[in-house]
Design a protein around this motif. Structure first.
Motif, short mmCIF file in Angstrom:
data_model
loop_
_atom_site.label_atom_id
_atom_site.label_comp_id
_atom_site.label_asym_id
_atom_site.label_seq_id
_atom_site.Cartn_x
_atom_site.Cartn_y
_atom_site.Cartn_z
N ALA A 45 0.71 -1.22 0.11
CA ALA A 45 -0.08 -0.20 0.01
C ALA A 45 1.08 1.26 0.00
CB ALA A 45 -1.32 -0.26 1.04
N ASP A 46 1.81 0.90 0.83
CA ASP A 46 2.88 2.05 0.26
C ASP A 46 3.90 2.34 -1.11
OD1 ASP A 46 2.59 3.52 3.15
OD2 ASP A 46 3.55 1.44 3.84
N GLY A 47 4.09 1.84 -2.31
CA GLY A 47 4.33 1.06 -3.05
C GLY A 47 5.61 1.02 -2.98
N LEU A 48 5.76 -0.19 -2.14
CA LEU A 48 6.80 -1.00 -2.20
C LEU A 48 6.82 -2.37 -2.42
CD1 LEU A 48 7.73 1.23 0.97
CD2 LEU A 48 8.79 1.95 -1.22
N VAL A 49 8.15 -2.44 -2.61
CA VAL A 49 7.97 -4.64 -2.23
C VAL A 49 9.85 -4.76 -1.77
CG1 VAL A 49 7.51 -4.19 -5.12
CG2 VAL A 49 9.78 -3.32 -4.75
N LEU A 55 13.15 -3.17 0.91
CA LEU A 55 12.65 -1.95 0.82
C LEU A 55 12.72 -1.22 -0.39
CD1 LEU A 55 9.78 -1.78 4.11
CD2 LEU A 55 9.37 -3.50 1.68
N ARG A 56 11.96 -0.94 -1.23
CA ARG A 56 12.33 -0.42 -2.70
C ARG A 56 11.18 -0.11 -3.63
NH1 ARG A 56 12.46 -2.84 -7.15
NH2 ARG A 56 13.19 -5.17 -7.30
N SER A 57 10.87 0.69 -4.33
CA SER A 57 9.87 1.69 -4.64
C SER A 57 10.65 1.20 -6.05
CB SER A 57 9.88 3.22 -5.12
OG SER A 57 11.08 4.05 -5.38
N ILE A 58 9.00 0.52 -6.80
CA ILE A 58 9.18 0.05 -8.58
C ILE A 58 9.38 1.80 -9.49
CG2 ILE A 58 8.22 -0.55 -10.36
CD1 ILE A 58 9.15 -2.57 -8.70
N ASP A 59 10.48 1.95 -10.19
CA ASP A 59 10.62 2.70 -11.05
C ASP A 59 9.92 2.06 -12.92
OD1 ASP A 59 11.40 4.68 -9.87
OD2 ASP A 59 13.66 4.71 -9.58
N TYR A 60 9.24 3.42 -13.53
CA TYR A 60 8.21 2.62 -14.06
C TYR A 60 8.54 4.12 -15.35
CZ TYR A 60 4.52 5.93 -11.94
OH TYR A 60 3.39 6.75 -11.27
N GLU A 61 8.55 3.71 -16.80
CA GLU A 61 8.35 5.27 -17.32
C GLU A 61 8.01 4.66 -18.45
OE1 GLU A 61 11.29 3.69 -20.69
OE2 GLU A 61 12.65 3.31 -18.52
N PHE A 62 7.65 6.07 -19.35
CA PHE A 62 6.12 6.07 -19.97
C PHE A 62 6.98 7.03 -21.14
CE2 PHE A 62 4.57 8.04 -16.76
CZ PHE A 62 3.83 9.22 -17.15
N CYS A 63 5.59 6.93 -23.16
CA CYS A 63 6.10 8.07 -23.48
C CYS A 63 5.03 8.57 -23.61
CB CYS A 63 6.36 7.19 -24.77
SG CYS A 63 8.26 6.45 -25.09
N ASP A 78 0.69 13.66 -11.04
CA ASP A 78 1.99 13.59 -10.24
C ASP A 78 3.01 14.41 -10.37
OD1 ASP A 78 3.21 12.52 -8.66
OD2 ASP A 78 3.91 10.86 -9.36
N PRO A 79 3.21 15.31 -9.69
CA PRO A 79 3.83 16.19 -9.94
C PRO A 79 5.42 16.06 -9.57
CG PRO A 79 1.88 17.12 -7.67
CD PRO A 79 2.13 15.96 -8.52
N ILE A 80 5.77 14.84 -9.12
CA ILE A 80 7.10 14.23 -8.81
C ILE A 80 7.82 13.80 -9.87
CG2 ILE A 80 6.84 14.41 -6.75
CD1 ILE A 80 7.01 11.58 -6.23
N ASN A 106 4.95 6.05 -3.12
CA ASN A 106 3.41 7.59 -2.78
C ASN A 106 2.28 6.16 -1.99
OD1 ASN A 106 1.62 8.99 -3.45
ND2 ASN A 106 2.39 10.38 -4.30
N PRO A 107 1.30 6.81 -1.24
CA PRO A 107 0.80 6.24 -0.90
C PRO A 107 -0.42 6.11 -1.84
CG PRO A 107 0.88 8.05 0.92
CD PRO A 107 1.93 7.80 -0.17
N LYS A 108 -0.51 7.22 -3.31
CA LYS A 108 -1.46 6.77 -3.96
C LYS A 108 -0.30 6.45 -5.19
CE LYS A 108 -4.12 10.95 -2.26
NZ LYS A 108 -4.66 12.31 -2.60
N TRP A 109 0.09 5.81 -5.38
CA TRP A 109 0.40 5.24 -6.62
C TRP A 109 -0.30 4.20 -7.29
CZ3 TRP A 109 0.56 0.21 -7.56
CH2 TRP A 109 0.66 -0.89 -6.76
#
Length: 131
Positions: A45-49, A55-63, A78-80, A106-109
């Motif tokens: 729920a905190d966006g971590l795996v 624990l770490r977050s997942i980075d993702y990309e898109f065009c 998403d301002p960040i 992010n809690p709203k990931w």
């Protein structure tokens, strides 16, 4: 002679209407979630795996199309989000697109990812593997 039950008929018609609209909504959600090419099930729920000590977050990309209006829309979601006008990324953005990179810390990931995935101009969201 058959009796008419207008209230039951009306209720049934309303039920069918709701069923069809919720199917359309869920189909729309499924279509947009299919743009996300990595597994979301292990993300907390905190966006971590990972394990409790790793624990770490997942980075993702898109065009997105190279247009300030689209960029503003993404930043409003998403301002960040980081964007890179001169990088293709692993996802392979072309010269007419901005590479955008976000992450799940992010809690709203989940809401953020779903909002991005619902945008018509976002075709695919892939996990970023830093090397």
């Amino acid at each position: 002679m058959l009796k008419s039950y207008p209230l039951i008929s009306l209720s049934f018609a309303f039920f069918l209407l709701l069923s069809n609209s919720s199917n359309a909504l869920s189909q729309d959600n499924l279509t947009s979630l299919n743009k996300i090419t990595f597994d979301l099930s292990g993300i907390s729920a905190d966006g971590l795996v990972g394990s409790s000590n790793n624990l770490r977050s997942i980075d993702y990309e898109f065009c997105i199309p190279r247009d300030e209006q689209f960029l503003s829309e993404i930043i409003a979601i998403d301002p960040i989000i980081q964007y890179y006008p001169h990088s293709r990324g692993r996802i392979g953005c072309n010269n007419n697109e901005y590479l955008c990179i976000g992450n799940t810390h992010n809690p709203k990931w989940k809401e953020i990812l779903q909002a991005i995935a619902k945008l018509d101009y976002v075709k695919k969201i892939a996990q970023t593997d830093w090397e």
